[in-house]
Design an enzyme around this catalytic site. Structure first.
Site, PDB file in Angstrom:
ATOM      1  N   ALA A  33       0.824  -1.215   0.000  1.00  0.00           N
ATOM      2  CA  ALA A  33       0.000   0.000   0.000  1.00  0.00           C
ATOM      3  C   ALA A  33       0.857   1.264   0.000  1.00  0.00           C
ATOM      4  CB  ALA A  33      -0.911  -0.027   1.231  1.00  0.00           C
ATOM      5  N   CYS A  42      11.730  -1.019  12.577  1.00  0.00           N
ATOM      6  CA  CYS A  42      12.404  -1.118  13.884  1.00  0.00           C
ATOM      7  C   CYS A  42      13.450  -0.010  14.046  1.00  0.00           C
ATOM      8  CB  CYS A  42      13.091  -2.475  14.040  1.00  0.00           C
ATOM      9  SG  CYS A  42      12.021  -3.860  13.666  1.00  0.00           S
ATOM     10  N   ASP A 280       2.643  -9.942  11.293  1.00  0.00           N
ATOM     11  CA  ASP A 280       1.846  -9.349  12.362  1.00  0.00           C
ATOM     12  C   ASP A 280       0.338  -9.487  12.161  1.00  0.00           C
ATOM     13  OD1 ASP A 280       4.170  -8.595  13.567  1.00  0.00           O
ATOM     14  OD2 ASP A 280       3.775  -6.447  13.515  1.00  0.00           O
TER      15      ASP A 280
HETATM   16  C1  LIG Z   1       9.048   1.723  16.167  1.00  0.00           C
HETATM   17  C2  LIG Z   1       9.064   0.228  16.035  1.00  0.00           C
HETATM   18  C3  LIG Z   1      10.140  -0.496  16.506  1.00  0.00           C
HETATM   19  C4  LIG Z   1      10.162  -1.882  16.404  1.00  0.00           C
HETATM   20  N1  LIG Z   1      11.244  -2.571  16.884  1.00  0.00           N
HETATM   21  C5  LIG Z   1      11.289  -3.913  16.754  1.00  0.00           C
HETATM   22  C6  LIG Z   1      12.424  -4.632  17.194  1.00  0.00           C
HETATM   23  O1  LIG Z   1      13.393  -4.041  17.701  1.00  0.00           O
HETATM   24  N2  LIG Z   1      12.433  -5.990  17.048  1.00  0.00           N
HETATM   25  C7  LIG Z   1      11.391  -6.663  16.465  1.00  0.00           C
HETATM   26  O2  LIG Z   1      11.459  -7.890  16.328  1.00  0.00           O
HETATM   27  N3  LIG Z   1      10.284  -5.989  16.031  1.00  0.00           N
HETATM   28  C8  LIG Z   1      10.214  -4.653  16.158  1.00  0.00           C
HETATM   29  N4  LIG Z   1       9.119  -3.966  15.706  1.00  0.00           N
HETATM   30  C9  LIG Z   1       7.975  -4.723  15.151  1.00  0.00           C
HETATM   31  C10 LIG Z   1       8.195  -5.052  13.675  1.00  0.00           C
HETATM   32  O3  LIG Z   1       8.501  -3.883  12.985  1.00  0.00           O
HETATM   33  C11 LIG Z   1       6.943  -5.696  13.099  1.00  0.00           C
HETATM   34  O4  LIG Z   1       6.674  -6.855  13.823  1.00  0.00           O
HETATM   35  C12 LIG Z   1       7.143  -6.047  11.630  1.00  0.00           C
HETATM   36  O5  LIG Z   1       7.301  -4.880  10.862  1.00  0.00           O
HETATM   37  C13 LIG Z   1       5.958  -6.832  11.082  1.00  0.00           C
HETATM   38  O6  LIG Z   1       6.162  -7.055   9.746  1.00  0.00           O
HETATM   39  P1  LIG Z   1       4.928  -7.393   8.775  1.00  0.00           P
HETATM   40  O7  LIG Z   1       5.537  -7.604   7.418  1.00  0.00           O
HETATM   41  O8  LIG Z   1       4.119  -8.473   9.346  1.00  0.00           O
HETATM   42  O9  LIG Z   1       3.988  -6.113   8.795  1.00  0.00           O
HETATM   43  P2  LIG Z   1       4.186  -4.561   8.649  1.00  0.00           P
HETATM   44  O10 LIG Z   1       5.585  -4.138   8.906  1.00  0.00           O
HETATM   45  O11 LIG Z   1       3.095  -3.941   9.433  1.00  0.00           O
HETATM   46  O12 LIG Z   1       3.906  -4.290   7.108  1.00  0.00           O
HETATM   47  C14 LIG Z   1       2.669  -4.448   6.516  1.00  0.00           C
HETATM   48  C15 LIG Z   1       2.830  -4.283   5.027  1.00  0.00           C
HETATM   49  O13 LIG Z   1       1.561  -4.509   4.419  1.00  0.00           O
HETATM   50  C16 LIG Z   1       1.215  -3.417   3.583  1.00  0.00           C
HETATM   51  N5  LIG Z   1      -0.248  -3.388   3.547  1.00  0.00           N
HETATM   52  C17 LIG Z   1      -1.116  -3.306   4.582  1.00  0.00           C
HETATM   53  N6  LIG Z   1      -2.382  -3.383   4.127  1.00  0.00           N
HETATM   54  C18 LIG Z   1      -2.295  -3.521   2.771  1.00  0.00           C
HETATM   55  C19 LIG Z   1      -3.236  -3.662   1.736  1.00  0.00           C
HETATM   56  N7  LIG Z   1      -4.553  -3.701   1.974  1.00  0.00           N
HETATM   57  N8  LIG Z   1      -2.784  -3.771   0.462  1.00  0.00           N
HETATM   58  C20 LIG Z   1      -1.448  -3.748   0.187  1.00  0.00           C
HETATM   59  N9  LIG Z   1      -0.521  -3.638   1.126  1.00  0.00           N
HETATM   60  C21 LIG Z   1      -0.941  -3.531   2.408  1.00  0.00           C
HETATM   61  C22 LIG Z   1       1.926  -2.230   4.185  1.00  0.00           C
HETATM   62  O14 LIG Z   1       2.090  -1.204   3.234  1.00  0.00           O
HETATM   63  C23 LIG Z   1       3.262  -2.890   4.582  1.00  0.00           C
HETATM   64  O15 LIG Z   1       4.085  -3.009   3.439  1.00  0.00           O
HETATM   65  C24 LIG Z   1       9.067  -2.565  15.793  1.00  0.00           C
HETATM   66  C25 LIG Z   1       7.976  -1.837  15.313  1.00  0.00           C
HETATM   67  C26 LIG Z   1       7.967  -0.465  15.424  1.00  0.00           C
HETATM   68  C27 LIG Z   1       6.791   0.302  14.899  1.00  0.00           C
END
Ligand SMILES: Cc1cc2nc3c(=O)[nH]c(=O)nc-3n(C[C@H](O)[C@H](O)[C@H](O)COP(=O)(O)OP(=O)(O)OC[C@H]3O[C@@H](n4cnc5c(N)ncnc54)[C@H](O)[C@@H]3O)c2cc1C
Length: 454
Positions: A33, A42, A280
């Site tokens: 998105a 992170c 997540d």
């Molecule tokens: C400030 C911060 C610090 C962190 N520090 C740590 C750490 O030190 N260690 C650790 O293990 N974890 C950490 N985390 C957690 C970690 O960042 C997340 O667990 C991780 O990013 C999850 O990855 P994900 O791919 O599941 O989802 P996300 O990173 O949430 O990404 C979701 C993706 O889906 C896309 N998307 C969503 N809905 C749609 C849709 N309808 N159509 C198309 N695309 C869509 C978004 O654009 C994005 O690309 C931290 C998080 C934050 C915010």
């Protein structure tokens, strides 16, 4: 074969890379998105603090050879019968067919329903766009005071980051101390470190109201807490947790479980045919509980994404996600905090009869300069001696997160605490002792258990 992945962060990119690696003949498309494929969210606190001044360096990678990456493509609907996804793009709507679909839509930050949450100057922190918004707000004019609502790891990392920028920070924590993912004995040490760096820690309170003190967009705000105290703020960051972004999968009929996360098998398959999910947005198998939990961490998202990508192209047997043991580490000023497994409280809740023993041990031999004391809390099952969890706090130079990883590896293999003493851990005086602090803590635990006649 077309593998379509929705989401371009940790889980989605890991899925795409693995699918392409194992079957280069498969067409792999990642639709995300936003504009930031594979950025390390992170790292956001370090961009805000100025320690990582160029946000572009937060990209884990910028090349996706052989994978079709579609930015600003938001999935709106999955049709699991037709095997299509409807996407909204800057050029209009598109429908894309898939053979295998991976949903990796991540999580959304919780916006607490409190008056004033929508005011300018109040931020959530999850995506690169959120980071840019906070950064730009801080750059536009000097901000001297921030209120952080939430004392989990993101709240604490931001307290550190904003203090580094010269902002005075007030931290509101709902629990009796900060960082409820560790036992309160260690949470108090973290709160003391925050106070040492002039963060005002208000524990046992929640925010009840945010108001603008004067009119005008850049005028100060105030945050009232549940004890009636009013805290002045130029900016407010709400960091009170996340919710799985499961809507499109749920609307398509995927089963939803704990905390509203998508239910998946260990092969990362949802209940919809040819639809996998990872990161997540899904439930996570916890090895200690032998059942799913909701834990949102980048470490888990990468591993689940890799498994989902593998199974999307595998035609023979499936690979299974081995499960998490809940390992996590963070830095707060000069302290490192790390945990793995379960805390005493979590073990009790899960029906174990835990014994938790806290030990102090130096990180290396005291005769070599710079030795520092570490606090280690080891939790084990009283009856069987099985390791259930460990938490460590100490100065950030003391390899704490790697020491907790020894416990994590032991948990993964379901070792007893006594068996930790058999591990051949490395030693030289500047780095450790013949018995590493991990083993000193293990020995303290077994002594305490023996003292109870077990
Ligand atoms: C400030 C911060 C610090 C962190 N520090 C740590 C750490 O030190 N260690 C650790 O293990 N974890 C950490 N985390 C957690 C970690 O960042 C997340 O667990 C991780 O990013 C999850 O990855 P994900 O791919 O599941 O989802 P996300 O990173 O949430 O990404 C979701 C993706 O889906 C896309 N998307 C969503 N809905 C749609 C849709 N309808 N159509 C198309 N695309 C869509 C978004 O654009 C994005 O690309 C931290 C998080 C934050 C915010």
């Amino acid at each position: 074969m077309h593998v379509l992945i929705i989401g371009g962060s940790d889980a989605g990119i890991s899925a795409g890379l693995r699918a392409h690696e194992l079957d280069p003949s498969a067409e792999v498309t990642i639709a995300l998105a936003d504009d930031y494929p594979n950025y390390s969210v992170c790292g956001i606190p370090y961009y805000i603090s100025g320690e990582t001044p160029d946000w572009r360096t937060l990209a884990h990678r910028t090349e996706f050879g052989g994978i079709n990456v579609l930015r600003r493509h938001t999935a709106r609907v999955i049709d699991p019968v037709a095997h299509t996804v409807g996407l909204a793009t800057d050029e209009g709507a598109k429908t894309v067919r898939y053979d295998q679909l991976v949903v990796a839509t991540g999580a959304n930050p919780v916006r607490p329903d409190l008056p004033g949450h929508e005011l300018e100057g109040v931020f959530l922190l999850r995506s690169m766009d959120d980071a840019f918004a906070v950064h730009a707000y801080l750059e536009r004019q000097p901000r001297t005071k921030a209120v952080l609502v939430g004392a989990g790891y993101i709240g604490l990392e931001m307290a550190d980051a904003l203090t580094a920028r010269g902002v005075e920070v007030t931290l509101l924590s709902r629990s009796a101390t900060v960082l409820p993912t560790v036992d309160a004995e260690l949470g108090h040490l973290v709160a003391a470190e925050l106070r040492r760096h002039h963060v005002r820690v208000c524990a046992g309170v929640t925010a009840t109201r945010i108001e603008r003190v004067q009119t005008g967009p850049d005028s100060p705000l105030s945050v009232t807490d549940s004890a009636g105290a009013v805290h002045a703020a130029d900016l407010v960051i709400l960091a009170v947790g996340v919710r799985p972004n499961r809507e499109i999968a749920a609307t398509a009929g995927a089963r939803i479980g704990i905390n509203g996360a998508i239910v998946v098998t260990p092969a990362m398959r949802t209940t919809l045919p040819d639809v996998l999910a990872a990161g997540d947005c899904v439930e996570t198998l916890h090895r200690l509980f032998a059942s799913p939990r909701y834990i949102s961490l980048g470490t888990i998202a990468h591993k689940q994404g890799r498994v989902a990508g593998e199974n999307a192209v595998r035609k023979d047997s499936e690979r299974l996600f081995a499960g998490t043991v809940g390992s996590q580490s963070l830095k707060v000023f000069n302290l490192a905090i790390a945990r793995t497994g379960v805390s005493d409280f979590e073990a009790r809740e899960a029906g174990f009869d835990p014994l938790t023993v806290q030990t102090e041990a130096n990180d290396h031999k005291v005769y070599y300069p710079g030795a520092v004391p570490l606090q280690l809390r080891v939790t084990g099952d009283r009856a069987t001696g099985r390791l259930l969890g460990a938490q460590i706090v100490g100065p950030k130079q003391a390899e704490i997160s790697k020491r907790v990883d020894v416990f994590a590896a032991a948990l993964f293999r379901a070792l007893t605490i006594e068996e930790l003493n058999d591990l051949d851990l490395s030693y030289t005086p500047p780095f450790s002792s013949p018995w590493d602090p991990v083993q000193i803590a293990a020995q303290a635990w077994t002594r305490a258990r023996r003292a109870q006649g077990l």
